[in-house]
Design a protein around this motif. Sequence first.
Motif, PDB file in Angstrom:
ATOM      1  N   LEU A 129       0.826  -1.210   0.000  1.00  0.00           N
ATOM      2  CA  LEU A 129       0.000   0.000   0.000  1.00  0.00           C
ATOM      3  C   LEU A 129       0.859   1.259   0.000  1.00  0.00           C
ATOM      4  O   LEU A 129       0.637   2.180  -0.797  1.00  0.00           O
ATOM      5  CB  LEU A 129      -0.926  -0.019   1.216  1.00  0.00           C
ATOM      6  N   ASP A 130       1.844   1.329   0.903  1.00  0.00           N
ATOM      7  CA  ASP A 130       2.680   2.527   1.028  1.00  0.00           C
ATOM      8  C   ASP A 130       3.472   2.791  -0.248  1.00  0.00           C
ATOM      9  O   ASP A 130       3.571   3.941  -0.700  1.00  0.00           O
ATOM     10  CB  ASP A 130       3.643   2.379   2.209  1.00  0.00           C
ATOM     11  N   ALA A 178       1.056   4.029  -3.020  1.00  0.00           N
ATOM     12  CA  ALA A 178       0.590   5.397  -2.756  1.00  0.00           C
ATOM     13  C   ALA A 178       1.681   6.417  -3.058  1.00  0.00           C
ATOM     14  O   ALA A 178       1.421   7.466  -3.669  1.00  0.00           O
ATOM     15  CB  ALA A 178       0.139   5.525  -1.304  1.00  0.00           C
ATOM     16  N   LYS A 188      -3.883   7.076   0.009  1.00  0.00           N
ATOM     17  CA  LYS A 188      -3.921   5.819   0.767  1.00  0.00           C
ATOM     18  C   LYS A 188      -5.351   5.417   1.097  1.00  0.00           C
ATOM     19  O   LYS A 188      -5.715   4.235   1.015  1.00  0.00           O
ATOM     20  CB  LYS A 188      -3.106   5.963   2.057  1.00  0.00           C
ATOM     21  N   THR A 203      -4.105   5.001   9.193  1.00  0.00           N
ATOM     22  CA  THR A 203      -3.535   5.933   8.217  1.00  0.00           C
ATOM     23  C   THR A 203      -3.663   7.368   8.702  1.00  0.00           C
ATOM     24  O   THR A 203      -2.729   8.168   8.591  1.00  0.00           O
ATOM     25  CB  THR A 203      -4.237   5.771   6.848  1.00  0.00           C
TER      26      THR A 203
END
Length: 399
Positions: free
Chosen positions: A26-27, A30, A124, A388
């Motif tokens: 995910l990071d 993004a 995110k 987040t």
Amino acid sequence: MKHRFALTIISVFLSLLGSKSAGANLDETALAILKGSLEYQSDKYSLETLSKSLQSENNLPDPEISGEYLFAPGEEPDRWGAEISWGLEWPGVYGARNKEAASKMTAAQKALYLKRVDKLVEIKKLLLDYIFCQQRISLLEELNQNNDSIFKLAEKSARDGEMTTLDLNKIRLEYANIKAAKAILIEESATIENDISAIYGGDCSAMLKAMDCKFPEISIPSPSQLEGLGSRSAYSASMQAEVESARQSKEVMKMERLPSLSIGYKHAYEDRVHFNGPTLGVSIPLFSSRGKQKAAEAAIAEAEFKVEAAEKSVESEAGQQLKKLILIKGQLDDIEPILKNADHNATLLKAYKGGVITVVEYLVERNYFTNASSELLTLRHAAAVTQTELMKYLTEIDF
């Protein structure tokens, strides 16, 4: 545009690898979307423009050349003259303006950092929505597989006269409901994909397909991480930079209240005589600086208030998000082991085959656990979004 093309090629390559290698998390996804966006590139140019603009504001003034020619009446000789002069402010003004420019650049850089943090959080959250959609679609596909298993058994029972067509149609309705729910999720997923692509400024489908569609692990910050968070956060640092910028502006205004000088050289012709000599002028800012000092002090007070407000806001928001995250984690800890450590569908299918339950009872019980699995996904999504929001106050990001 070369970097955007390269990112797209990398994303396509990752998607082609499929199950042979893990996709970007995910990071990573993004950050790639943020750095590849047109807005990210535009902000860099905006910062460079500001830097050049601040430098130009502190240039020395240009020399000034002036002249005059006056016509005399009758036979009298005309009069003329020429002068070159250079106006200079008090010497300390230029040094003060250099410090002011540096403080403004620092404030702009920190403000840009916060803008990027907020944009990264926005990306995110959209990616988490996308993951949520994909996992719910996977859950529906798993339900369809379960329906396939029970439908084959039910058809045989119907042929043998052990089941009515009414009960068989209930399974067919399950298929239809799942198909309709999946279509809604696919449409929702496409909308999210469009929103992400709009931020990126291009097609993000390859990057999304290459992403590992899993929610991040929950990590509860320790008390030491949250201690004094308000004053340590990037939000406070940005406001502190604004305070320093306002203070430097006040120093510039102080220096601008001092006299400025004008030096030059003049030549004049009058009554058939040439006159030459240096000139010196002094400008005393009696009126132009009125109110500027008070305005500068008010700007400092406003910036200091914003620091205090930002620190309180960060501590309050982080505290609320932490409480919410702990609450959701507690719910997950209660539900997750129950659904993770047992294959309820296999147990129900075995019970149906053994004649312990009917097909209708199978569907009712199966859907009970399906709803629980759906609730579990909802909790995981909520936990990921909350985490987040919380981590934006704790994580230093290298842009």
